[in-house]
Write an enzyme that holds these catalytic residues in place. Sequence first.
Site, PDB file in Angstrom:
ATOM      1  N   ASN A  57      17.102 -20.674   5.426  1.00  0.00           N
ATOM      2  CA  ASN A  57      17.380 -19.283   5.074  1.00  0.00           C
ATOM      3  C   ASN A  57      16.075 -18.498   4.972  1.00  0.00           C
ATOM      4  O   ASN A  57      15.053 -19.014   4.514  1.00  0.00           O
ATOM      5  CB  ASN A  57      18.213 -19.170   3.787  1.00  0.00           C
ATOM      6  CG  ASN A  57      17.615 -19.894   2.595  1.00  0.00           C
ATOM      7  OD1 ASN A  57      16.971 -20.923   2.746  1.00  0.00           O
ATOM      8  ND2 ASN A  57      17.829 -19.353   1.406  1.00  0.00           N
ATOM      9  N   GLU A  59      14.840 -14.817   3.602  1.00  0.00           N
ATOM     10  CA  GLU A  59      15.167 -13.595   2.877  1.00  0.00           C
ATOM     11  C   GLU A  59      14.076 -12.548   3.103  1.00  0.00           C
ATOM     12  O   GLU A  59      12.929 -12.892   3.405  1.00  0.00           O
ATOM     13  CB  GLU A  59      15.278 -13.884   1.376  1.00  0.00           C
ATOM     14  CG  GLU A  59      16.366 -14.880   1.029  1.00  0.00           C
ATOM     15  CD  GLU A  59      16.398 -15.218  -0.452  1.00  0.00           C
ATOM     16  OE1 GLU A  59      17.342 -15.898  -0.859  1.00  0.00           O
ATOM     17  OE2 GLU A  59      15.473 -14.823  -1.194  1.00  0.00           O
ATOM     18  N   CYS A  68      20.986 -16.493   6.942  1.00  0.00           N
ATOM     19  CA  CYS A  68      21.294 -17.823   6.426  1.00  0.00           C
ATOM     20  C   CYS A  68      20.707 -18.898   7.338  1.00  0.00           C
ATOM     21  O   CYS A  68      20.428 -18.666   8.518  1.00  0.00           O
ATOM     22  CB  CYS A  68      22.798 -18.029   6.360  1.00  0.00           C
ATOM     23  SG  CYS A  68      23.682 -16.899   5.295  1.00  0.00           S
ATOM     24  N   GLU A  70      22.156 -21.481   8.635  1.00  0.00           N
ATOM     25  CA  GLU A  70      23.019 -21.869   9.753  1.00  0.00           C
ATOM     26  C   GLU A  70      22.791 -20.963  10.956  1.00  0.00           C
ATOM     27  O   GLU A  70      22.654 -21.426  12.090  1.00  0.00           O
ATOM     28  CB  GLU A  70      24.502 -21.795   9.339  1.00  0.00           C
ATOM     29  CG  GLU A  70      24.876 -22.746   8.219  1.00  0.00           C
ATOM     30  CD  GLU A  70      24.754 -22.115   6.833  1.00  0.00           C
ATOM     31  OE1 GLU A  70      23.783 -21.343   6.606  1.00  0.00           O
ATOM     32  OE2 GLU A  70      25.619 -22.408   5.988  1.00  0.00           O
ATOM     33  N   CYS A 105      28.640 -19.808   4.195  1.00  0.00           N
ATOM     34  CA  CYS A 105      29.249 -18.521   3.848  1.00  0.00           C
ATOM     35  C   CYS A 105      30.195 -18.081   4.965  1.00  0.00           C
ATOM     36  O   CYS A 105      30.201 -18.625   6.069  1.00  0.00           O
ATOM     37  CB  CYS A 105      28.169 -17.473   3.595  1.00  0.00           C
ATOM     38  SG  CYS A 105      27.476 -16.736   5.086  1.00  0.00           S
ATOM     39  N   CYS A 108      28.560 -17.053   8.353  1.00  0.00           N
ATOM     40  CA  CYS A 108      28.119 -18.200   9.153  1.00  0.00           C
ATOM     41  C   CYS A 108      29.304 -18.943   9.752  1.00  0.00           C
ATOM     42  O   CYS A 108      29.249 -19.399  10.898  1.00  0.00           O
ATOM     43  CB  CYS A 108      27.283 -19.147   8.303  1.00  0.00           C
ATOM     44  SG  CYS A 108      25.642 -18.492   7.942  1.00  0.00           S
TER      45      CYS A 108
END
Length: 168
Positions: A57, A59, A68, A70, A105, A108
């Site tokens: 991930n 940010e 993310c 994934e 999530c 994803c």
Amino acid sequence: MAGSSSTSTNFDLNSTEIKSLATAAIAAKTHAYCPYSNFRVGASFLTNDGKLVSGANVEVASTPVGICAERCALAPLVAQYERPHMPRIRACAVSTDIWPPASCCGMCRQMMREFCELDMKVYMYGRQESQNYKGLSAERELEVCGEPAVMTMGEMLPMSFGPNDLKH
Ligand SMILES: [Zn+2]
């Protein structure tokens, strides 16, 4: 097993393949850039042409801009191939630091649904014990982190809307 074919995909990984996939996801977690959430995630995908790719991930200060693990792993994988070529993806692993293991999530799941078949399994690893994981190698963390939660893509995104729904 007779050689793997690009026309068939075995979604059942052997123990060595699972270990490689899981270790890649756990190792990728150490590359997470998450100064705001401090919630590290690593992800990995194994293709039927033998590629093992991973991502973490990432940010940014403007929160919605981050990505993310994934999707960080999946987009470069897809972009490695000239269209219309795309390997089939045999499995995905995700690693976080919480227990029970965190799942992908919704955003994803939808992106994975585009490139992963419904029978593909997602292995979700967490950290079962409150022991000190600091300094452990990814291989060692895998040994002590606890069993993964395992679900298929279809279980994670039931009644999904996917690429076939736009083919008329
Ligand atoms: Zn996500």
